[in-house]
Design a protein around this motif. Structure first.
Motif, PDB file in Angstrom:
ATOM      1  N   THR A 249      38.190  47.335  35.729  1.00  0.00           N
ATOM      2  CA  THR A 249      38.896  47.096  36.990  1.00  0.00           C
ATOM      3  C   THR A 249      39.678  45.784  36.893  1.00  0.00           C
ATOM      4  N   GLU A 250      40.941  45.825  37.269  1.00  0.00           N
ATOM      5  CA  GLU A 250      41.798  44.638  37.168  1.00  0.00           C
ATOM      6  C   GLU A 250      41.941  43.946  38.524  1.00  0.00           C
ATOM      7  N   VAL A 251      41.960  42.618  38.487  1.00  0.00           N
ATOM      8  CA  VAL A 251      42.176  41.821  39.691  1.00  0.00           C
ATOM      9  C   VAL A 251      43.324  40.854  39.435  1.00  0.00           C
ATOM     10  N   ARG A 252      43.995  40.493  40.505  1.00  0.00           N
ATOM     11  CA  ARG A 252      45.146  39.601  40.401  1.00  0.00           C
ATOM     12  C   ARG A 252      44.707  38.155  40.591  1.00  0.00           C
ATOM     13  N   ILE A 253      44.969  37.312  39.604  1.00  0.00           N
ATOM     14  CA  ILE A 253      44.710  35.877  39.702  1.00  0.00           C
ATOM     15  C   ILE A 253      46.026  35.142  39.470  1.00  0.00           C
ATOM     16  N   PHE A 254      46.541  34.551  40.529  1.00  0.00           N
ATOM     17  CA  PHE A 254      47.826  33.864  40.492  1.00  0.00           C
ATOM     18  C   PHE A 254      48.928  34.822  40.040  1.00  0.00           C
ATOM     19  N   PHE A 255      49.431  34.671  38.800  1.00  0.00           N
ATOM     20  CA  PHE A 255      50.587  35.462  38.371  1.00  0.00           C
ATOM     21  C   PHE A 255      50.256  36.505  37.312  1.00  0.00           C
ATOM     22  N   PHE A 256      48.989  36.729  37.046  1.00  0.00           N
ATOM     23  CA  PHE A 256      48.660  37.701  36.002  1.00  0.00           C
ATOM     24  C   PHE A 256      47.379  38.454  36.376  1.00  0.00           C
ATOM     25  N   ASN A 257      47.185  39.603  35.752  1.00  0.00           N
ATOM     26  CA  ASN A 257      46.008  40.435  35.993  1.00  0.00           C
ATOM     27  C   ASN A 257      44.947  40.191  34.920  1.00  0.00           C
ATOM     28  N   VAL A 258      43.703  40.201  35.334  1.00  0.00           N
ATOM     29  CA  VAL A 258      42.586  40.112  34.389  1.00  0.00           C
ATOM     30  C   VAL A 258      41.564  41.184  34.757  1.00  0.00           C
ATOM     31  N   LYS A 259      40.783  41.594  33.775  1.00  0.00           N
ATOM     32  CA  LYS A 259      39.752  42.600  34.014  1.00  0.00           C
ATOM     33  C   LYS A 259      38.449  41.921  34.408  1.00  0.00           C
ATOM     34  N   LEU A 260      37.632  42.660  35.134  1.00  0.00           N
ATOM     35  CA  LEU A 260      36.383  42.082  35.625  1.00  0.00           C
ATOM     36  C   LEU A 260      35.466  41.652  34.486  1.00  0.00           C
ATOM     37  N   TRP A 261      35.449  42.393  33.385  1.00  0.00           N
ATOM     38  CA  TRP A 261      34.566  42.016  32.289  1.00  0.00           C
ATOM     39  C   TRP A 261      34.999  40.685  31.681  1.00  0.00           C
ATOM     40  N   GLN A 262      36.288  40.395  31.706  1.00  0.00           N
ATOM     41  CA  GLN A 262      36.788  39.131  31.170  1.00  0.00           C
ATOM     42  C   GLN A 262      36.333  37.957  32.050  1.00  0.00           C
ATOM     43  N   ILE A 263      36.350  38.164  33.361  1.00  0.00           N
ATOM     44  CA  ILE A 263      35.863  37.132  34.273  1.00  0.00           C
ATOM     45  C   ILE A 263      34.372  36.899  34.052  1.00  0.00           C
ATOM     46  N   GLY A 264      33.617  37.994  33.905  1.00  0.00           N
ATOM     47  CA  GLY A 264      32.181  37.890  33.693  1.00  0.00           C
ATOM     48  C   GLY A 264      31.841  37.121  32.427  1.00  0.00           C
ATOM     49  N   VAL A 265      32.519  37.430  31.340  1.00  0.00           N
ATOM     50  CA  VAL A 265      32.275  36.740  30.066  1.00  0.00           C
ATOM     51  C   VAL A 265      32.620  35.258  30.184  1.00  0.00           C
ATOM     52  N   PHE A 266      33.735  34.957  30.826  1.00  0.00           N
ATOM     53  CA  PHE A 266      34.153  33.558  30.994  1.00  0.00           C
ATOM     54  C   PHE A 266      33.109  32.760  31.781  1.00  0.00           C
ATOM     55  N   VAL A 267      32.620  33.327  32.867  1.00  0.00           N
ATOM     56  CA  VAL A 267      31.652  32.631  33.724  1.00  0.00           C
ATOM     57  C   VAL A 267      30.342  32.377  32.987  1.00  0.00           C
ATOM     58  N   VAL A 268      29.834  33.387  32.280  1.00  0.00           N
ATOM     59  CA  VAL A 268      28.571  33.244  31.558  1.00  0.00           C
ATOM     60  C   VAL A 268      28.696  32.223  30.433  1.00  0.00           C
TER      61      VAL A 268
END
Length: 293
Positions: free
Chosen positions: A153-172
């Motif tokens: 699932t993609e979400v919009r952050i500022f000017f680009f899209n990222v996938k939820l798994w990418q956010i999860g990996v970054f946070v952990v």
């Protein structure tokens, strides 16, 4: 706005809003109460924060949950509630409020247990805080759960899209990297406990195993204790063919209202592979209605 109206709005709000209101209310009580009585806010929280000493935890077993509804300062609660609201919307789009609360509370419990365990196993943590406070572990559970369940699932952050798994990996990874140098290593470990639970729950749920079902039953049992018992008048029931026919029709009509489980499974598989945004409007509406039943 009168009290009755506020009460109605709270009761009709989603579980996300209710949790945010409860967290903010407790934060204001501790902060304003400390100012009025000229004592530290921690004095109000002492019996509700999670201690690292197992013997103290035995004396305050409720603290394994109550700690997650208390916060240090404005930015502490602000970021936790913002992330809870943002990621919580994705969870409620797919699941019931009961399951949402199960993820939140079990995430808090797992985060708290890992904090106590790590603090007592690794002496290096003795220089950090001797108690745990904040909803971060519960919020991490919600975040990582949905990132693992619908990774694409993609979400919009500022000017680009990222996938939820990418956010999860970054946070952990961010939590892991900060542990050695942070003065709040115990808190970061609690984050990982909540994240680990959210990840395992999502993977098991995709396999058809609901590891939180037992906790939902406990919550239902506790909720039933506080429900007023309805007194129904005595009445005589006569067996008749008409009664049997009515019962059959009623059960038939109810079965017609039950959503098609195969269609729900197909939609969830599609979300897991391509993300929530890949659904059509009809599929989203169907899933939303099924979750409300």
């Amino acid at each position: 706005m009168n009290t009755n109206n506020l009460s109605y709005q709270f009761k009709s709000a989603t579980i996300i809003i209710k949790l945010i209101v409860i967290n903010i209310a407790l934060f204001l009580i501790a902060t304003i109460g400390g100012w009025i009585f000229k004592i530290a806010p921690g004095a109000f929280m002492d019996w509700f924060v999670l201690p690292v000493d197992p013997s103290s935890l035995i004396l305050k077993p409720w603290s394994i949950l109550t700690y997650s509804f208390l916060h240090f300062g404005f930015w502490h609660i602000f970021w936790n509630m913002l992330v809870l609201y943002w990621f919580g919307q994705y969870v409620l789009n797919l699941f019931t409020e009961k399951r949402f609360l199960t993820i939140y509370l079990l995430g808090a419990i797992c985060g708290g247990l890992l904090f106590v365990l790590a603090y007592n196993l690794f002496p290096v943590l003795n220089n950090t805080l001797a108690y745990l406070i904040g909803a971060s572990a519960a919020v991490r559970a919600i975040m990582i759960f949905i990132a693992a369940y619908t990774p694409n699932t993609e979400v919009r952050i500022f000017f680009f899209n990222v996938k939820l798994w990418q956010i999860g990996v970054f946070v952990v990874l961010s939590d892991l990297i900060q542990i050695p140098s942070s003065g709040n290593a115990g808190g970061l470990i609690a984050h990982l406990g909540g994240a680990l639970f959210g990840y395992v729950y999502a993977l098991q749920l995709k396999k058809g195993n609901d590891i939180g079902e037992w906790f939902e039953k406990i919550m239902e049992g506790i909720a039933n204790l506080f429900k007023p018992k309805k007194k129904s008048p005595l009445r005589t029931v006569h067996k008749s063919k008409t009664y049997k026919t009515t019962t059959k029709k009623t059960s038939t009509s109810r079965s017609n209202k039950t959503p098609n489980q195969k269609q729900i499974d197909a939609i969830l598989d599609k979300i897991s592979k391509s993300g929530y945004d890949s659904l059509t409007k009809e599929e989203k509406d169907f899933l939303f209605k099924a979750g409300k039943e």
